[in-house]
Enzyme design. Structure first.
Site, PDB file in Angstrom:
ATOM      1  N   HIS A  87       7.873 -10.544  -6.541  1.00  0.00           N
ATOM      2  CA  HIS A  87       7.899  -9.298  -7.299  1.00  0.00           C
ATOM      3  C   HIS A  87       9.236  -9.213  -8.025  1.00  0.00           C
ATOM      4  CE1 HIS A  87       4.613  -7.456  -4.545  1.00  0.00           C
ATOM      5  NE2 HIS A  87       4.090  -8.009  -5.625  1.00  0.00           N
TER       6      HIS A  87
ATOM      7  N   GLU B 295      12.328  -6.857  -7.198  1.00  0.00           N
ATOM      8  CA  GLU B 295      12.859  -6.816  -5.831  1.00  0.00           C
ATOM      9  C   GLU B 295      14.047  -7.767  -5.727  1.00  0.00           C
ATOM     10  OE1 GLU B 295       9.367  -7.245  -3.347  1.00  0.00           O
ATOM     11  OE2 GLU B 295       8.382  -5.625  -4.433  1.00  0.00           O
TER      12      GLU B 295
ATOM     13  N   HIS C 104      10.313  -9.767   0.350  1.00  0.00           N
ATOM     14  CA  HIS C 104      10.163  -8.620  -0.556  1.00  0.00           C
ATOM     15  C   HIS C 104      11.228  -7.575  -0.214  1.00  0.00           C
ATOM     16  CE1 HIS C 104       5.936  -9.409  -2.138  1.00  0.00           C
ATOM     17  NE2 HIS C 104       6.072 -10.343  -1.212  1.00  0.00           N
TER      18      HIS C 104
ATOM     19  N   GLU D  42      10.240  -7.086   4.242  1.00  0.00           N
ATOM     20  CA  GLU D  42      10.642  -6.113   3.239  1.00  0.00           C
ATOM     21  C   GLU D  42      12.093  -5.783   3.545  1.00  0.00           C
ATOM     22  OE1 GLU D  42       8.947  -4.112   0.863  1.00  0.00           O
ATOM     23  OE2 GLU D  42       6.884  -4.806   1.130  1.00  0.00           O
TER      24      GLU D  42
HETATM   25  O1  0X9 Z   1       2.354  -4.490  -1.581  1.00  0.00           O
HETATM   26  C1  0X9 Z   1       2.980  -5.559  -1.445  1.00  0.00           C
HETATM   27  O2  0X9 Z   1       2.714  -6.578  -2.064  1.00  0.00           O
HETATM   28  C2  0X9 Z   1       4.156  -5.585  -0.478  1.00  0.00           C
HETATM   29  N1  0X9 Z   1       4.986  -4.422  -0.663  1.00  0.00           N
HETATM   30  S1  0X9 Z   1       5.924  -4.306  -2.005  1.00  0.00           S
HETATM   31  O3  0X9 Z   1       6.513  -3.000  -2.044  1.00  0.00           O
HETATM   32  N2  0X9 Z   1       7.114  -5.363  -1.870  1.00  0.00           N
HETATM   33  O4  0X9 Z   1       5.119  -4.625  -3.139  1.00  0.00           O
HETATM   34  C3  0X9 Z   1       3.688  -5.512   0.948  1.00  0.00           C
HETATM   35  C4  0X9 Z   1       2.431  -6.208   1.284  1.00  0.00           C
HETATM   36  C5  0X9 Z   1       2.217  -6.121   2.758  1.00  0.00           C
HETATM   37  N3  0X9 Z   1       0.843  -6.278   3.132  1.00  0.00           N
HETATM   38  C6  0X9 Z   1       0.041  -5.191   3.390  1.00  0.00           C
HETATM   39  N4  0X9 Z   1       0.494  -3.983   3.312  1.00  0.00           N
HETATM   40  N5  0X9 Z   1      -1.201  -5.422   3.757  1.00  0.00           N
HETATM   41 ZN    ZN Z   2       7.138  -6.921  -3.145  1.00  0.00          ZN
END
Ligand code: 0X9
Ligand code: ZN
Ligand code: CA
Ligand code: CA
Ligand code: CA
Length: 448
Positions: A192, A195, A327, A401
């Site tokens: 991303h 980030e 992330h 994260e």
């Molecule tokens: O949404 C995402 O891709 C990730 N968060 S971000 O804020 N860095 O974009 C987290 C993905 C984690 N997986 C799930 N929540 N299932």
């Molecule tokens: Zn991310």
């Protein structure tokens, strides 16, 4: 009635006294400043639109909001299902990045949506060493590390991005030119674009491993006994676009830069080929932050990463034992699966596999203070990196994260935030030979 009277956000903010979450403080400031209905109210009060996510239509522009109301994982998944990206989760609310049609969908769910304050401009860095690396600087850093440590560090290019930039990495191991029979580790960052701290974490780890080789016994052993592949910026087009900005922060860009039928960009972390688009954890709208692409691996960067992982099958055996996708900013240690709430899945996540993931995840989180959980405890996603690396290859897989309180922490925060997760990266690297050690079952699963 002003938009602020309609929401408990201002009071919720006051309940966070420790200043740990600067965005809440900004939010409080916004609360005290806005005393009249504003353009905000007009933005948020638009008429409900038909939900036709994949129908042709004009491009929409995303921005960040604070959503209050969702309290359970099912409610967070409802928000994610609209296509909005959930950037951070706090008891006081969700930070999301969303396009107008997604904002309306979130409001139809009965939740309150408030425009988030623009992040305060970061102070200019006082010395070069504390500022974020550009793509060019990352490449220079890689080149100089490799030049200084030719026995243990080697540059590789896994492939090229949509716009033709190299997706660069460093392999770190003793006898680095040889493909030795050693457990392999893959760490990627910056999938991303915005980030930004994540590339710094990856570059820092490259520095830790190379600078301390030969002096620190533990690091020397890890470099001798593992093959560690580190790719600090796996979405270079998005990264360059995000950093091409007049301000000290960026353009708030998440996806790659591949045009689609509506707008630009595929969310690479929704474009992987395991249960792609299965479960309401991504969007079919090209304007969305979580656009999944036209098919699995439709983004060149996804294909490059997947090809690299496929290339590590040697003699019929996947060599990578541990995978980490870095992330930011919610301070979490996450493991598969993200597409289902189920902890175990017959044929693809056994009780021991789940226990080993969970045990290691908790141990890692114990070192950096993050919250350990299954990915889907956050919200449902589909087509993510770690669902694929685990689901397809049984590579023990984690998403971190990182923290920093925003996608663009001031450069003065880099050293502190990166230092927090150094130990976690070392432990993850160590576990690559036999993750089942964490649950005392190495003799059952890892006997020579
Ligand atoms: O949404 C995402 O891709 C990730 N968060 S971000 O804020 N860095 O974009 C987290 C993905 C984690 N997986 C799930 N929540 N299932
Ligand atoms: Zn991310
Ligand atoms: Ca080696
Ligand atoms: Ca090898
Ligand atoms: Ca679960």
């Amino acid at each position: 009635m002003s938009v602020l009277e309609a929401t408990p956000q201002c009071d919720a903010g006051r309940a966070e006294p420790d200043g740990r979450y600067p965005w809440m403080n900004i939010s409080r400031r916004l609360c005290s400043l806005l005393t009249v209905p504003s353009a905000l109210a007009l933005v948020l009060a638009g008429p409900a639109a038909p939900s036709a996510a994949s129908a042709p239509g004009p491009a929409e522009t995303a921005r960040q909001y604070v959503v209050t109301g969702p309290a359970t994982v099912q409610q967070r998944s409802q928000v994610a299902r609209t296509g909005a990206a959930i950037d951070d989760v706090r008891t006081s609310g969700l930070k999301v990045t969303a396009i107008p049609s997604e904002v309306r969908a979130i409001q139809r769910l009965g939740f309150t949506v408030e425009a988030a304050p623009s992040p305060a401009p970061a102070p200019a860095p006082t010395r070069a060493a504390t500022s974020y690396h550009t793509f060019a600087e990352m490449r220079q850093e890689v080149d100089s590390v490799v030049a200084a440590h030719p026995q243990i560090a080697r540059r590789f290019v896994a492939g090229t991005s949509y716009q033709g930039r190299d997706i660069v990495g460093v392999k770190i191991s003793d006898n680095v030119a040889a493909d030795e029979n050693e457990p392999e580790v893959l760490i990627i960052a910056n999938i991303h674009a915005r980030e930004r701290l994540t590339a710094e974490q990856a570059l820092d780890y490259i520095g830790q491993l190379t600078d301390n080789y030969g002096t620190d016994g533990r690091i020397t052993d890890l470099v001798n006994e593992r093959e560690i592949w580190i790719m600090p910026m796996v979405n270079p087009d998005g990264q360059v676009y995000d950093m091409t900005s007049d301000t000290s922060s960026g353009r708030w860009w998440r996806k790659n830069r591949q045009p689609n039928s509506r707008s630009v960009g595929t969310d690479l972390n929704r474009n992987f080929a395991y249960r792609w688009g299965c479960c309401g954890g991504s969007s079919g709208n090209g304007s969305s932050q979580t656009y999944r692409g036209t098919g699995p691996e439709s983004a060149p960067e996804t294909e490059v990463l997947a090809d690299f992982v496929r290339s590590r099958v040697v003699g019929g055996k996947q060599q990578i034992g541990m995978f980490l996708d870095i992330h930011s900013e919610a301070e979490l240690v996450l493991w598969p699966f993200g597409y289902t709430y189920d902890n175990t899945v017959p044929g693809s996540m056994s009780a021991d596999e789940e226990a080993a993931h969970r045990t290691i995840g908790r141990e890692l989180a114990g070192t950096n203070g993050f919250v350990p959980q299954q990915s889907s405890d956050l919200y449902i996603t589909d087509g993510t990196t770690i669902d694929w690396t685990w689901g397809e290859y049984r590579i023990f897989s984690y998403t971190f994260e990182l923290g920093g309180g925003s996608f663009y922490p001031p450069p003065s925060a880099i050293d502190r935030e990166v230092a927090r997760s150094r130990e976690a990266l070392l432990r993850l690297t160590d576990y690559a030979d036999c993750p089942y050690r964490a649950i005392g079952k190495e003799s059952q699963y890892c006997a020579a």
